[in-house]
Design an enzyme around this catalytic site. Structure first.
Site, PDB file in Angstrom:
ATOM      1  N   ASP A 351      20.215  46.351 -18.867  1.00 19.00           N
ATOM      2  CA  ASP A 351      20.274  46.437 -17.413  1.00 19.00           C
ATOM      3  C   ASP A 351      21.739  46.376 -16.993  1.00 19.00           C
ATOM      4  OD1 ASP A 351      19.565  46.492 -14.740  1.00 19.00           O
ATOM      5  OD2 ASP A 351      18.684  44.494 -14.694  1.00 19.00           O
ATOM      6  N   PHE A 543      18.561  46.242 -10.959  1.00 16.14           N
ATOM      7  CA  PHE A 543      17.173  46.579 -11.309  1.00 16.14           C
ATOM      8  C   PHE A 543      17.108  47.886 -12.104  1.00 16.14           C
ATOM      9  CE2 PHE A 543      17.261  44.895  -6.863  1.00 16.14           C
ATOM     10  CZ  PHE A 543      16.992  43.576  -7.180  1.00 16.14           C
ATOM     11  N   HIS A 544      18.078  48.068 -12.998  1.00 15.52           N
ATOM     12  CA  HIS A 544      18.152  49.282 -13.810  1.00 15.52           C
ATOM     13  C   HIS A 544      17.635  49.017 -15.222  1.00 15.52           C
ATOM     14  CE1 HIS A 544      21.549  51.045 -11.079  1.00 15.52           C
ATOM     15  NE2 HIS A 544      20.354  51.094 -10.515  1.00 15.52           N
ATOM     16  N   LEU A 545      16.506  48.371 -15.319  1.00 13.43           N
ATOM     17  CA  LEU A 545      15.941  48.033 -16.621  1.00 13.43           C
ATOM     18  C   LEU A 545      15.563  49.310 -17.379  1.00 13.43           C
ATOM     19  CD1 LEU A 545      15.421  45.069 -17.557  1.00 13.43           C
ATOM     20  CD2 LEU A 545      13.005  45.554 -17.286  1.00 13.43           C
TER      21      LEU A 545
END
Length: 613
Positions: A351, A543-545
């Protein structure tokens, strides 16, 4: 009942048989029986539907694109299943994006407590925003259109993923793009297109604080650049996935124009997929089971003649795989799930992580004073212009190198400037980092946040022991488990601090609020150890999982899918979403996810069509 997990067995009296359990217990247990792959249990109220050629699970950033592209083949019959509801109109208003977190179109996921991160956040965990709605996270994100760096994709190819180099993926970025800013297209025609489905445009409203930030970065030597062209290093008022002051999610861009016109495409909302159906003799996926939102007990079974395409995202795709017997053997055997393919599903979590804490007070240019929200709403309704047609200063982004990045032209830090409130920060800093300005148009502070673009830390996702099917999966991102990530971010902080020496900041009275945060009071404000403490206490994430179903060659023991995005050891199953990224791209991930879906759609057509469309 020996097959029933221990935490569910108490739903029936110990002296009763399965068939004597009374509803709803009996119905729930039969659902669990189906989940864990016990064909000897019958399915009451199962609704067997007709076959489709393709079933797409998830109508998010990737799923909407795939549904559009493969439904171009008129003879193919396609079903698109989405757990969430139709996209609400409020999601289209850019400034209201901060109201979508925690709403009924958010999965409401949170990370698990960890000693290295999110220590002073609510519940000692960070929110993990994921869209539960048509368009998925493209319906609730901050709309920034960033492709990443050329090296991201070249590195994927160098790791053995043939066909994924930058030159090979660039045509798919262009294919989807409808760039509405003529000057950007004119300046870099090789990198932009005006004929795709996805609108890409700057917001029509730019406030004075954005201009001040842009000027300050230029004073420090960072040029204005088009970060989606040849050079990513510099500062830009970013383009967004928007059209004329309104969000354009992938649902809006790819599905709405064709949904009522193509009779071969069926879309079902509030359809929660519980399991992939597998022929255990051949390891061939033949369909899916799902329930509807208003009836969790009734199982609907639908079959795919060609493929099931899993596009449920980096959290839900691995969950569905594991529930279906595809994942780490040791994890699946804990729940008595029959192992179909022993793969590293749910591993390799990455992330873009950073920190809050660099809060800038703005006085002369505050937009929180003399709010004219009624007038602004009226203006927006009539023209889609004004403050509500933008997200404050958040689109001002800087991509830079620290001393730890030695490769030319490759950034390792992204700086964002988020609308904030001085009062909230000064009165209760512990809650400040879990609240947002609503709407983003009205603020009197800016939280300048450095974010790590290439983290070395890796996390994992597990099924939830309390209820593997319905409870949220356990997300362990393991932020800062590799201490090198802290060192890189500190360098980012020290670069940000130079902004306060610029003329742009000084003449506009932009001042750093040097309030020592209580969990870090053992350190002197501004010391490197102080910033490291703030990072671990008040962790920020975009929130870039990604990465939980890693793409890799046969030689990679962590690979879940191959270069064609086919699941290893399982036939007729493909994963198309951000979970396949072997390494996170250096920038916001939505554009890259759309590209993945465009490329995968061509792969599907190549494999199933002999004479073209």
């Amino acid at each position: 009942m020996s097959w029933v997990p221990a935490n569910l067995a108490n739903l029936c009296p110990s002296n009763s048989t399965l068939s004597s359990c009374q509803p709803p217990t009996f119905m729930f247990l039969t659902l669990v029986a189906s989940l864990f792959g016990h064909p000897e249990v019958s399915y009451p109220n199962k609704n067997i539907e007709e076959e489709y050629d393709f079933i797409i699970v998830g109508a998010g950033s990737a799923g909407c694109v795939v549904a559009n592209r493969i439904s171009e083949v008129k003879q193919w019959k396609i079903l698109l299943l989405e757990s969430g509801i139709e996209e609400p109109e409020v999601a289209e208003i850019p400034a209201f994006v901060s109201t979508l977190s925690g709403s009924n179109i958010d999965w409401l996921y949170r990370t698990q407590p960890d000693n290295h991160s999110c220590r002073s956040r609510l519940g000692r965990s960070c929110a993990m925003l994921r869209g539960k709605v048509m368009g998925g996270s493209s319906t609730i994100n901050y709309m920034m259109y960033v492709r990443g760096n050329r090296r991201d994709y070249d590195e994927w190819a160098e790791e053995g993923n043939r066909g994924w180099s930058y030159e090979e993926v660039l045509p798919y970025f262009l294919k989807s793009e409808n760039n509405r800013d003529p000057q950007i297209v004119e300046d870099n025609p090789l990198y932009h297109n005006q004929h795709g489905y996805q609108s890409v445009q700057r917001f029509p409203y730019v406030n004075i604080n954005s201009e001040i930030l842009l000027n300050a970065w230029q004073e420090l030597g960072y040029d204005l650049v088009d970060i989606n062209a040849n050079n990513q290093l510099g500062v830009m008022n970013l383009q967004t996935t928007s059209a004329n002051g309104r969000r354009q999610s992938t649902n809006n861009a790819f599905l709405r124009p064709i949904r009522r016109k193509r009779r071969n495409l069926t879309v079902k909302t509030e359809a929660y997929v519980t399991k992939l159906l597998v022929n255990y003799n051949t390891n061939h996926v033949i369909g899916v089971e799902y329930t509807s939102a208003n009836n969790r007990i009734k199982l609907n079974t639908v079959f795919a003649k060609k493929e099931v395409i899993l596009s449920a995202g980096s959290v839900n795709s691995p969950k569905i795989l594991m529930l279906s017997g595809i994942g780490p053997r040791e994890e699946l055997e804990k729940y008595g799930i029959q192992v179909i393919s022993n793969l590293s599903v749910g591993r390799n979590v990455q992330d873009h992580v950073g920190m809050y804490g660099l809060v800038t007070a703005i006085n002369f240019t505050s937009t929180s004073q003399n709010i004219s929200i009624i007038e602004d709403i009226s203006t927006y309704e009539k023209t889609h212009r004004g403050p509500l047609s933008a997200i404050g200063t958040t689109t001002v982004a800087t991509f830079l190198q620290t001393m730890f990045q030695h490769e030319h032209g490759v950034p390792d830090i992204q700086i964002l400037s988020l609308a904030s409130s001085q009062r909230d920060f000064l009165n209760n800093p512990e809650l400040f980092f879990d609240t947002v300005v609503e709407p983003l148009s009205y603020y009197d502070a800016i939280s300048i946040s450095p974010l790590l673009l290439s983290p070395k830390s890796r996390g994992f996702i597990l099924l939830n022991e309390s209820d593997p099917l319905w409870a949220p999966p356990l997300i362990y991102p393991k932020y800062f488990s590799n201490s090198n990530d802290l060192d890189v971010l500190v360098e980012g902080v020290e670069i940000v601090l130079k902004l306060f020496d610029t003329e742009s900041f000084k003449k506009n009275d932009f001042t750093l609020i040097n309030k020592t945060l209580s969990p870090c009071r053992q350190f002197k404000f501004g010391e490197r150890d102080y910033w490291k403490c703030v990072m671990m206490e008040y962790t920020a994430t975009l929130f870039h999982l990604v990465g939980t179903c890693k793409m890799g060659p046969k030689s990679d023991p962590e690979a879940v899918v191959n270069e064609r995005l086919k699941v290893c050891g399982v036939d007729h199953l493909r994963i198309v979403d951000s979970s396949i990224m072997p390494k996170i791209v250096r920038g916001n991930t939505n554009a890259a996810t759309i590209m993945i879906a465009e490329k995968a759609s061509d792969m599907i057509k190549e494999e199933w069509l002999s004479d073209g469309i």
